[in-house]
Design an enzyme around this catalytic site. Structure first.
Site, PDB file in Angstrom:
ATOM      1  N   GLU A 100       0.615  -1.905  -0.020  1.00 36.98           N
ATOM      2  CA  GLU A 100       0.629  -0.140  -0.052  1.00 36.98           C
ATOM      3  C   GLU A 100       0.858   1.309  -0.221  1.00 36.98           C
ATOM      4  O   GLU A 100       2.043   1.251   0.636  1.00 36.98           O
ATOM      5  CB  GLU A 100      -0.759  -0.452   0.891  1.00 36.98           C
ATOM      6  CG  GLU A 100      -2.321  -0.625   1.110  1.00 36.98           C
ATOM      7  CD  GLU A 100      -3.162   0.897   0.197  1.00 36.98           C
ATOM      8  OE1 GLU A 100      -2.718   1.244  -0.410  1.00 36.98           O
ATOM      9  OE2 GLU A 100      -3.795   1.056   0.554  1.00 36.98           O
ATOM     10  N   ASP A 101       0.416   2.223  -1.148  1.00 39.56           N
ATOM     11  CA  ASP A 101       1.398   3.299  -1.042  1.00 39.56           C
ATOM     12  C   ASP A 101       1.183   4.037   0.368  1.00 39.56           C
ATOM     13  O   ASP A 101       1.803   4.264   1.231  1.00 39.56           O
ATOM     14  CB  ASP A 101       1.056   4.451  -1.665  1.00 39.56           C
ATOM     15  CG  ASP A 101      -0.825   4.495  -2.028  1.00 39.56           C
ATOM     16  OD1 ASP A 101      -1.689   3.631  -2.238  1.00 39.56           O
ATOM     17  OD2 ASP A 101      -1.276   5.517  -2.618  1.00 39.56           O
ATOM     18  N   ASP A 104      -4.574   5.235   6.079  1.00 47.75           N
ATOM     19  CA  ASP A 104      -4.623   6.234   7.132  1.00 47.75           C
ATOM     20  C   ASP A 104      -5.714   5.976   7.858  1.00 47.75           C
ATOM     21  O   ASP A 104      -5.393   5.536   9.021  1.00 47.75           O
ATOM     22  CB  ASP A 104      -4.762   7.663   6.587  1.00 47.75           C
ATOM     23  CG  ASP A 104      -5.836   8.533   5.678  1.00 47.75           C
ATOM     24  OD1 ASP A 104      -7.070   7.126   5.924  1.00 47.75           O
ATOM     25  OD2 ASP A 104      -5.738   8.729   4.764  1.00 47.75           O
ATOM     26  N   PHE A 153      -2.982  15.813   4.480  1.00 40.53           N
ATOM     27  CA  PHE A 153      -3.319  15.550   2.754  1.00 40.53           C
ATOM     28  C   PHE A 153      -1.324  15.356   2.650  1.00 40.53           C
ATOM     29  O   PHE A 153      -0.665  16.824   2.157  1.00 40.53           O
ATOM     30  CB  PHE A 153      -3.765  16.547   2.633  1.00 40.53           C
ATOM     31  CG  PHE A 153      -4.378  15.848   1.151  1.00 40.53           C
ATOM     32  CD1 PHE A 153      -5.479  14.680   1.174  1.00 40.53           C
ATOM     33  CD2 PHE A 153      -3.475  16.264  -0.175  1.00 40.53           C
ATOM     34  CE1 PHE A 153      -6.046  14.284  -0.007  1.00 40.53           C
ATOM     35  CE2 PHE A 153      -3.760  15.554  -1.483  1.00 40.53           C
ATOM     36  CZ  PHE A 153      -4.778  14.723  -1.565  1.00 40.53           C
ATOM     37  N   ARG A 166       0.283  13.054  -9.376  1.00 41.75           N
ATOM     38  CA  ARG A 166       0.806  11.266  -9.010  1.00 41.75           C
ATOM     39  C   ARG A 166       2.195  11.078  -9.607  1.00 41.75           C
ATOM     40  O   ARG A 166       2.966  10.679  -8.795  1.00 41.75           O
ATOM     41  CB  ARG A 166       0.145  10.280  -9.737  1.00 41.75           C
ATOM     42  CG  ARG A 166      -1.612   9.865  -9.134  1.00 41.75           C
ATOM     43  CD  ARG A 166      -2.302   8.386  -9.912  1.00 41.75           C
ATOM     44  NE  ARG A 166      -3.222   8.977  -9.118  1.00 41.75           N
ATOM     45  CZ  ARG A 166      -3.941   8.485  -8.438  1.00 41.75           C
ATOM     46  NH1 ARG A 166      -3.285   7.848  -7.317  1.00 41.75           N
ATOM     47  NH2 ARG A 166      -5.445   8.674  -8.378  1.00 41.75           N
TER      48      ARG A 166
END
Ligand code: AMP
Length: 369
Positions: A100-101, A104, A153, A166
């Protein structure tokens, strides 16, 4: 700093730092797995860059595949996780490592566990490059965590804000204060800073802070700060840095939501300039330009004596005090030109001419910023 859509982001984690962490994770996982050939599963879209770097660093044979889940809309994680591309191969008896990047709230992870509930894999392990511990609300074990980050964020390295970002090789963080235009209006006493600031603040919707005005307001209201400042001002000397800096910080704080500031009469010393940089840095902001009104001394003294007839300012009425103010300027303040020049932020503007002409000259500089 970068802008994506209408928001500004500041550098947060460098490309090198990310690659070091990815390499460490690849080695840790390889050591734990022994000779087994694992299946790495990336969660699209965000993990594509992480997976790509990870498998390049993974020192042993492995298989790689992807599933595609979607949960983010703009800046917010939504409850509704969509399964856009599911598993396309039989994983019975295999050791599966999810890449997973970012984790959260953990909602995507819950969906991953749902997907694998009936797959009869030998083992399911979770590896995430970024992890927000304060936001995580699930109990699923995270076997490998790259970097813990605060609940802010972020974009870059596969992560997007509404489709953009991205492709960035490093990670950026959303700025807490959005873009401000901060200008130091500079020049010796009598250069016309106050007059021009009054026009510019309207035109650009900025807050004008004149430290001289704030001191005079305090003197008029007989505050402790006013009493302290008066003894210096009456002689045309500078008020001590600590007093001035604290006062300026309080004025900025009063206008925390401003579009930006015009600083007039501040900074006047090296220490004040540094303090101003620190203050704005705390707000994720900076000085965009020092714009100096250039006027020669003879005209300055004439202007100030003329102003003294109506301004009611004792420090404008006496030629000796005026000369002392100009002297203070050259001794302590003029050096700030070099401070801002070194940051490529200095703009000199001819301060002789009609008020309108000078406003136009200043506007030309501000419009280019
Ligand atoms: P001004 O209205 O900018 O000409 O300032 C009038 C007087 O206020 C100066 O001569 C100083 O005594 C004091 N003062 C204003 N700003 C500052 C500052 N940044 N640092 C120290 N003293 C200041």
């Amino acid at each position: 700093m970068i802008k994506l859509h209408d928001l500004y982001f500041k550098p947060f984690i460098s490309e090198q730092e990310i690659l070091d962490v990815v390499t460490r994770m690849a080695n840790d996982i390889a050591n734990d797995l022994g000779d087994e050939i694992p299946v790495f599963i990336g969660i699209l879209n965000g993990s594509f860059m992480f997976v790509s770097d990870f498998v390049k660093k993974f020192p042993k044979p492995c298989e790689v595949t992807f599933i595609k889940l979607a949960s983010y809309e703009g800046l917010k994680s939504t409850d509704d996780i969509q399964r856009l591309i599911g598993l396309t191969q039989d994983l019975t008896g295999r050791t599966v490592i999810i890449l997973e990047d970012i984790i959260d709230s953990g909602k995507t992870l819950a969906e991953v566990h749902r997907i694998f509930k009936n797959e009869n894999v030998k083992e399911l392990k979770i590896a995430t490059l970024f992890y927000k511990p304060e936001a995580y609300k699930k109990d699923f074990k995270l076997h490998y965590v790259g970097i813990e980050i605060p609940t802010k964020f972020i974009v870059g390295y596969g992560l997007d804000f509404d489709g953009l970002g991205r492709d960035l090789p490093e990670v950026y963080q959303l700025k807490t204060t959005q873009h401000m235009t901060n200008i130091v209006l500079f020049g010796p006493p009598g250069a016309g800073k106050g007059t021009q600031a009054n026009f510019l603040k309207e035109k650009y919707n900025l807050i004008h802070i004149s430290t001289g005005d704030v001191f005079r307001f305090n003197i008029k209201n007989e505050t402790a700060l006013g009493m302290l400042a008066q003894s210096y001002m009456d002689k045309g000397e500078l008020v001590p840095d600590k007093v001035t800096i604290d006062m300026l910080a309080a004025e900025v704080e009063k206008n925390a939501d401003a579009n930006g500031f015009i600083f007039d009469g501040f900074p006047r010393t090296d220490a004040q300039a540094k303090a101003l940089d620190d203050l704005l840095d705390e707000k994720d902001s900076e000085i965009n330009a020092m714009i100096a009104l250039e006027v020669n001394d003879k005209i300055l003294v004439e202007r100030l004596l003329e102003r003294g007839k109506t301004s009611g300012r004792p420090d404008d009425a006496d030629e000796n005090i005026i000369r002392n103010r100009v002297k203070e300027y050259y001794k302590k303040t003029a050096i700030l030109k070099d401070y801002y020049k070194a940051q490529d932020k200095y703009y000199g503007v001819d301060g002789v001419g009609s008020i309108e002409e000078i406003t136009q000259r200043l506007s030309k500089v501000i419009d280019q910023l």
